[in-house]
Every structure is written in structure tokens, then in C-alpha cells.
Design a protein around this motif. Sequence first.
Motif, mmCIF file in Angstrom:
data_model
loop_
_atom_site.group_PDB
_atom_site.id
_atom_site.type_symbol
_atom_site.label_atom_id
_atom_site.label_comp_id
_atom_site.label_asym_id
_atom_site.label_seq_id
_atom_site.Cartn_x
_atom_site.Cartn_y
_atom_site.Cartn_z
ATOM 1 N N THR A 16 0.855 -1.190 0.000
ATOM 2 C CA THR A 16 0.000 0.000 0.000
ATOM 3 C C THR A 16 0.890 1.238 0.000
ATOM 4 O OG1 THR A 16 -0.113 0.163 2.390
ATOM 5 C CG2 THR A 16 -1.779 -1.230 1.304
ATOM 6 N N LEU A 17 0.309 2.375 -0.291
ATOM 7 C CA LEU A 17 1.042 3.631 -0.307
ATOM 8 C C LEU A 17 1.606 3.953 1.077
ATOM 9 C CD1 LEU A 17 1.938 6.104 -1.869
ATOM 10 C CD2 LEU A 17 -0.254 7.168 -1.318
ATOM 11 N N VAL A 18 0.850 3.673 2.116
ATOM 12 C CA VAL A 18 1.303 3.934 3.484
ATOM 13 C C VAL A 18 2.523 3.085 3.813
ATOM 14 C CG1 VAL A 18 0.652 3.742 5.917
ATOM 15 C CG2 VAL A 18 -0.986 4.637 4.261
ATOM 16 N N GLU A 19 2.518 1.818 3.419
ATOM 17 C CA GLU A 19 3.664 0.948 3.673
ATOM 18 C C GLU A 19 4.909 1.448 2.932
ATOM 19 O OE1 GLU A 19 1.488 -3.367 4.393
ATOM 20 O OE2 GLU A 19 1.833 -2.675 2.344
ATOM 21 N N LEU A 20 4.752 1.870 1.699
ATOM 22 C CA LEU A 20 5.880 2.400 0.945
ATOM 23 C C LEU A 20 6.420 3.681 1.570
ATOM 24 C CD1 LEU A 20 4.755 1.800 -2.732
ATOM 25 C CD2 LEU A 20 6.570 0.640 -1.486
ATOM 26 N N LEU A 21 5.542 4.556 2.056
ATOM 27 C CA LEU A 21 5.975 5.788 2.697
ATOM 28 C C LEU A 21 6.730 5.509 3.996
ATOM 29 C CD1 LEU A 21 2.946 8.173 2.071
ATOM 30 C CD2 LEU A 21 5.208 8.244 1.020
ATOM 31 N N VAL A 23 8.548 2.793 4.633
ATOM 32 C CA VAL A 23 9.865 2.282 4.249
ATOM 33 C C VAL A 23 10.771 3.425 3.790
ATOM 34 C CG1 VAL A 23 11.092 0.861 2.565
ATOM 35 C CG2 VAL A 23 9.060 -0.032 3.707
ATOM 36 N N VAL A 24 10.243 4.335 2.975
ATOM 37 C CA VAL A 24 11.035 5.481 2.521
ATOM 38 C C VAL A 24 11.428 6.353 3.704
ATOM 39 C CG1 VAL A 24 10.924 7.620 1.177
ATOM 40 C CG2 VAL A 24 10.110 5.480 0.183
ATOM 41 N N GLY A 25 10.539 6.546 4.676
ATOM 42 C CA GLY A 25 10.848 7.330 5.869
ATOM 43 C C GLY A 25 11.954 6.700 6.690
ATOM 44 N N ILE A 26 11.922 5.382 6.850
ATOM 45 C CA ILE A 26 12.972 4.677 7.598
ATOM 46 C C ILE A 26 14.317 4.830 6.893
ATOM 47 C CG2 ILE A 26 13.796 2.389 8.284
ATOM 48 C CD1 ILE A 26 10.829 1.688 8.863
ATOM 49 N N ILE A 27 14.330 4.699 5.572
ATOM 50 C CA ILE A 27 15.571 4.860 4.809
ATOM 51 C C ILE A 27 16.102 6.286 4.963
ATOM 52 C CG2 ILE A 27 16.533 4.921 2.475
ATOM 53 C CD1 ILE A 27 14.683 2.529 1.831
ATOM 54 N N ALA A 28 15.216 7.271 4.937
ATOM 55 C CA ALA A 28 15.642 8.660 5.097
ATOM 56 C C ALA A 28 16.239 8.908 6.478
ATOM 57 C CB ALA A 28 14.467 9.603 4.854
ATOM 58 N N ILE A 29 15.658 8.334 7.513
ATOM 59 C CA ILE A 29 16.187 8.491 8.873
ATOM 60 C C ILE A 29 17.573 7.853 8.986
ATOM 61 C CG2 ILE A 29 15.876 7.771 11.278
ATOM 62 C CD1 ILE A 29 12.834 8.159 10.805
ATOM 63 N N LEU A 30 17.729 6.652 8.437
ATOM 64 C CA LEU A 30 19.033 5.984 8.474
ATOM 65 C C LEU A 30 20.089 6.779 7.700
ATOM 66 C CD1 LEU A 30 17.959 2.260 8.063
ATOM 67 C CD2 LEU A 30 18.778 3.387 10.128
ATOM 68 N N ALA A 31 19.701 7.339 6.564
ATOM 69 C CA ALA A 31 20.651 8.154 5.785
ATOM 70 C C ALA A 31 21.026 9.418 6.546
ATOM 71 C CB ALA A 31 20.050 8.505 4.430
ATOM 72 N N ALA A 32 20.074 10.028 7.232
ATOM 73 C CA ALA A 32 20.359 11.247 7.996
ATOM 74 C C ALA A 32 21.327 10.965 9.139
ATOM 75 C CB ALA A 32 19.062 11.850 8.530
ATOM 76 N N ILE A 33 21.302 9.775 9.672
ATOM 77 C CA ILE A 33 22.227 9.404 10.745
ATOM 78 C C ILE A 33 23.586 9.011 10.171
ATOM 79 C CG2 ILE A 33 22.678 7.660 12.525
ATOM 80 C CD1 ILE A 33 19.613 7.592 12.981
ATOM 81 N N ALA A 34 23.604 8.290 9.060
ATOM 82 C CA ALA A 34 24.851 7.728 8.526
ATOM 83 C C ALA A 34 25.725 8.748 7.806
ATOM 84 C CB ALA A 34 24.529 6.574 7.577
ATOM 85 N N ILE A 35 25.147 9.679 7.070
ATOM 86 C CA ILE A 35 25.942 10.599 6.257
ATOM 87 C C ILE A 35 26.846 11.493 7.107
ATOM 88 C CG2 ILE A 35 25.779 12.581 4.686
ATOM 89 C CD1 ILE A 35 23.477 11.066 3.301
ATOM 90 N N PRO A 36 26.354 12.115 8.190
ATOM 91 C CA PRO A 36 27.289 12.915 9.017
ATOM 92 C C PRO A 36 28.408 12.069 9.632
ATOM 93 C CG PRO A 36 25.035 13.503 9.526
ATOM 94 C CD PRO A 36 24.986 12.300 8.633
ATOM 95 N N GLN A 37 28.089 10.833 10.015
ATOM 96 C CA GLN A 37 29.125 9.957 10.563
ATOM 97 C C GLN A 37 30.178 9.640 9.512
ATOM 98 O OE1 GLN A 37 29.695 8.993 13.673
ATOM 99 N NE2 GLN A 37 27.993 10.310 14.266
ATOM 100 N N PHE A 38 29.735 9.427 8.286
ATOM 101 C CA PHE A 38 30.660 9.148 7.196
ATOM 102 C C PHE A 38 31.596 10.335 6.978
ATOM 103 C CE2 PHE A 38 31.601 9.418 2.604
ATOM 104 C CZ PHE A 38 32.371 8.281 2.488
#
Length: 194
Positions: A16-21, A23-38
Motif C-alpha cells: 500500500t502507499l502507506v507501507e511504501l511511505l 519504508v522510505v521514511g525509515i531509509i531517510a532516517i538511516l541516511a540522515a544518521i549515517a551521512i554525518p558519521q561518514f
Amino acid sequence: MINSLYSLRKNQRAFTLVELLIVVGIIAILAAIAIPQFNTYRKRGYDASANADLRNIKTIEEALYADFTDYGASDSVPHAGISFTASAEVGPGGLVWLSGGRTTSIPLYFSLSPTVHAAVKVFFNGQSNTAYNIITAHEMGDLFYGADSDTTTLYRKGVPGTGYTAGMVLSNCPASTFGVDDFALPAGVWTAVQ
């Protein structure tokens, strides 16, 4: 057969659209944490490169003193107070040579790491170079590293302002004084490191 394919397709479910959103939100949160550490790890690597070059230059200077009782300076400006080049720092990846002793023409060649700048200021007592100060920095790093011939302690300090610019290494290298730890004098500016 057609009915069985139709019923099989009808029983399949898609996301569903909610499930996809979600998953995209979780990926965005992980990227926001990982990029500054990198970026932090990259800067640590850049600074480690400048620190390694500082140690190499210090080793070469001490080897020259052991052989010639004179710290090395660039042959183009012998005993003029600035090693390597006159009133300029050594550029990134530059081939640097120090000529040991006033009576020798045997140069020692070494290359700095890419995008690392270095400067050495020597103290000339009228007969030989009896002390030196070294400073290095990586263009993408955020620390200066320094060493004085009068101590085994190495120092570091943060790069002030908006970032590194050419000439900052030379301008931040204190003048060398025989018998004095020049990096310890401005209290709180330089921090001792191992």
C-alpha cells in the motif's frame, strides 16, 4: 485454466502507499544518521594523513641531525629561516627535499600525501640549524599538526574560520627558538597528542 490465472492474480497483494511511505521514511532516517558519521570518518582519515606526514618529516630531520649535526633546510634558501621553499608552504603532493648539513649536497627526497601542505621553520644560530618547527594540514581536514625539535610531544589545533586556504600552514607555524617548546607557549592554542 483462464479462471485459475484470474483467481491467482486476484489473491496477490501489493504494497500500500502507506507501507511504501513508511519504508522510505525509515531509509531517510538511516541516511540522515549515517551521512554525518561518514563525513566525520573521512575528516579523521584526512587528519591522520597530515599527522603521518608530520611524523615522517620529523624523522627525516632527526636523521639529518644525527648524521650532520644540522637540521635540514631547502638548498634554495639555506639557513634563511624557512625550509623547503622561501616564504611559502609545500603544496599538496609536492616532492620535497631537505639538504642535510651546510657542507653536504646530498638531498633527501620525499613526497607529501595528496592535498597535504607542510612548512618547516628552522632556527639558525650563525653556524648551523639547531632547531626546527614543523606544521602540516590536509586541505579537507580540520586540524593542524605541529612538532618542535626541542620536545618529543606532537601538537594539534583546529583550523579556524570557514576552512583551509593555501598559506594557512606557513602562517600558523611558530618561529623556531632553540631550547624552547614553541607550541606550548601560547597556552590553550595547541593541544598535545600522542
